[in-house]
Design a protein around this motif. Structure first.
Motif, PDB file in Angstrom:
ATOM      1  N   GLY A 116      -3.786  -1.022   1.972  1.00  0.00           N
ATOM      2  CA  GLY A 116      -4.966  -1.285   2.769  1.00  0.00           C
ATOM      3  C   GLY A 116      -5.981  -0.172   2.623  1.00  0.00           C
ATOM      4  O   GLY A 116      -5.846   0.693   1.751  1.00  0.00           O
ATOM      5  N   TYR A 117      -7.005  -0.205   3.465  1.00  0.00           N
ATOM      6  CA  TYR A 117      -8.087   0.758   3.325  1.00  0.00           C
ATOM      7  C   TYR A 117      -7.624   2.189   3.590  1.00  0.00           C
ATOM      8  O   TYR A 117      -7.721   3.049   2.724  1.00  0.00           O
ATOM      9  N   TYR A 118      -7.086   2.417   4.776  1.00  0.00           N
ATOM     10  CA  TYR A 118      -6.718   3.781   5.150  1.00  0.00           C
ATOM     11  C   TYR A 118      -5.466   4.262   4.428  1.00  0.00           C
ATOM     12  O   TYR A 118      -5.278   5.454   4.234  1.00  0.00           O
ATOM     13  N   LYS A 162     -15.690   3.094   0.812  1.00  0.00           N
ATOM     14  CA  LYS A 162     -16.015   1.845   1.499  1.00  0.00           C
ATOM     15  C   LYS A 162     -16.653   0.841   0.530  1.00  0.00           C
ATOM     16  O   LYS A 162     -16.305  -0.347   0.539  1.00  0.00           O
ATOM     17  N   PHE A 189     -14.066  -0.659  -1.641  1.00  0.00           N
ATOM     18  CA  PHE A 189     -13.273  -1.684  -0.956  1.00  0.00           C
ATOM     19  C   PHE A 189     -14.061  -2.983  -0.840  1.00  0.00           C
ATOM     20  O   PHE A 189     -13.521  -4.075  -1.005  1.00  0.00           O
ATOM     21  N   HIS A 196      -5.031  -7.722   4.033  1.00  0.00           N
ATOM     22  CA  HIS A 196      -5.747  -6.469   4.281  1.00  0.00           C
ATOM     23  C   HIS A 196      -7.243  -6.711   4.460  1.00  0.00           C
ATOM     24  O   HIS A 196      -7.896  -6.051   5.260  1.00  0.00           O
ATOM     25  N   THR A 218      -9.223  -5.815   7.820  1.00  0.00           N
ATOM     26  CA  THR A 218     -10.247  -4.784   7.690  1.00  0.00           C
ATOM     27  C   THR A 218     -11.610  -5.300   8.125  1.00  0.00           C
ATOM     28  O   THR A 218     -12.374  -4.588   8.780  1.00  0.00           O
ATOM     29  N   GLY A 239      -4.812   3.949  10.131  1.00  0.00           N
ATOM     30  CA  GLY A 239      -6.118   4.281  10.688  1.00  0.00           C
ATOM     31  C   GLY A 239      -6.065   4.845  12.095  1.00  0.00           C
ATOM     32  O   GLY A 239      -7.096   5.062  12.721  1.00  0.00           O
ATOM     33  N   GLN A 292      -6.705  -8.397  16.903  1.00  0.00           N
ATOM     34  CA  GLN A 292      -6.653  -7.375  15.868  1.00  0.00           C
ATOM     35  C   GLN A 292      -5.270  -6.768  15.738  1.00  0.00           C
ATOM     36  O   GLN A 292      -4.798  -6.507  14.633  1.00  0.00           O
ATOM     37  N   HIS A 322      -2.965  -6.690  12.413  1.00  0.00           N
ATOM     38  CA  HIS A 322      -2.406  -5.437  11.901  1.00  0.00           C
ATOM     39  C   HIS A 322      -0.894  -5.533  11.750  1.00  0.00           C
ATOM     40  O   HIS A 322      -0.325  -4.971  10.816  1.00  0.00           O
TER      41      HIS A 322
END
Lengths: 197, 197
Positions: free
Chosen positions: A22-24, A50, A53, A104, A108, B25, B100, B104
């Motif tokens: 995922g992003y983080y 960012k 992504f 993801h 996100t 995150g 959310q 997640h």
DNA sequence: TAAGTTAGTGATTGAGTACTAACTTCGTTG
DNA sequence: CAACGAAGTTAGTACTCAATCACTAACTTA
């Protein structure tokens, strides 16, 4: 290699890495390593993490759309439905990282939206609508049918993501009502545990 | 305050924080700050960040189950379906962070599964099956009906997560075929942009 | 009051992070 | 051949993070 070609290979590599973490959970270094390029050079190809992504998410939706288009080419109605369903099932069973990347992206964009950042959301919504229309046309323009198709697709995402093995009773209802994944139902990621409880 | 009570308040705080940022995150310091306790103390109450996330996921699924149980109490068939659907719609529109958090959890369990960590997956699958059974019973034990209910629920999660505003045409099919969210359909998180394209 | 437990903190550590600036390498062209 | 621009690197900054350690104040029990 030209910058444009490099950007392309970076996007591909980033799709794999973002799918995992995922992003983080993904570092730009991991992406750079996969491309075979130094990490700072990524910031010359993309303004920031960012933006990278975002490019990945856009590409993922494009790919998805093209996938359905190709699967339903020349077909309509029930035939198109079956073809798209089977094609999708094959995609996420053979490439589980595709499923993860999609999840993801959903999570996100949801986070970005509620954090007040709507740039990402606009792009994803636009992509989703294109996807929706791509499915809608071969299904004869039937709104309920299209919605149902998308809904069962999302359920498949969730069940596959959770690692329910094929043949588990939670898949049962899909074989009949959704006419999806009859023989192709397969666990994604996780192997055998028959019941889990 | 006893350690057990503290753990409880930590779980509640962690639910909010993980809902925002997901696993990677969210910092343990943010959680500690919300509880009003020092960051190192979290590691006395839980063996690590992962264990804390697991506890949060378990609680989320439990809450979800209780929610459906209460909504369908004393009802069955069509009435139970409507009651559960409306109750769920209200939950995620009034508490978008719940949506959310669920997203997640799905994405995190999928990542854990494909990374070979099945502990998290087993717990989530067990929780999902309990949820499935909780819905299944008031729906008269109809497998297709239950599967359909879950599928439309997942679609709602996705659409709401992406920030599609209520009244947008992508919601259209849900009003009819799923008999869900007739007047209660509402955007989650994101405000007005009529079309997005 | 002595012995022991429980709830909780402050300081720190070591690894990892996105991102920047300045430099190098090299094929193309005037 | 020299100048240039584009592709790519090395070195570094400023920062965040999970986790550990040594400690203390308050309470309980006998």
């Amino acid at each position: 290699m030209s910058a444009e070609e490099r950007r392309e290979s970076v996007i591909r590599a980033a799709m794999s890495e973002f799918a995992r973490g995922g992003y983080y959970g993904t570092s730009t270094e991991a992406i750079a390593k996969r491309v075979g390029v130094s990490q700072p050079y990524l910031f010359r190809l993309f303004p920031g993490k960012k933006a990278l992504f975002l490019a990945v998410a856009e590409r993922c939706l494009q790919d998805m759309r093209r996938h359905f288009e190709e699967a339903s080419e020349g077909l309509s109605g029930e035939e198109a439905l079956k073809a798209m369903a089977e094609s999708y099932a094959r995609l996420i069973t053979e490439h589980p990282e595709r499923l993860q990347l999609q999840l993801h992206i959903y999570v996100t964009v949801a986070a970005a939206e509620s954090a007040g950042d709507h740039e990402f959301g606009e792009m994803v919504r636009r992509g989703w609508m294109e996807l929706w229309d791509t499915v809608h046309i071969p299904l004869g323009g039937d709104v309920e049918e299209t919605t149902s198709f998308m809904a069962y697709g999302m359920l498949i995402n969730a069940l596959a993501g959770m690692g329910f093995p094929r043949g588990h009773r939670v898949w049962e209802g899909l074989n009949v009502s959704a006419r999806i994944m009859q023989d192709d139902a397969r666990s994604v990621g996780a192997p055998q545990d028959a019941e889990g409880a």
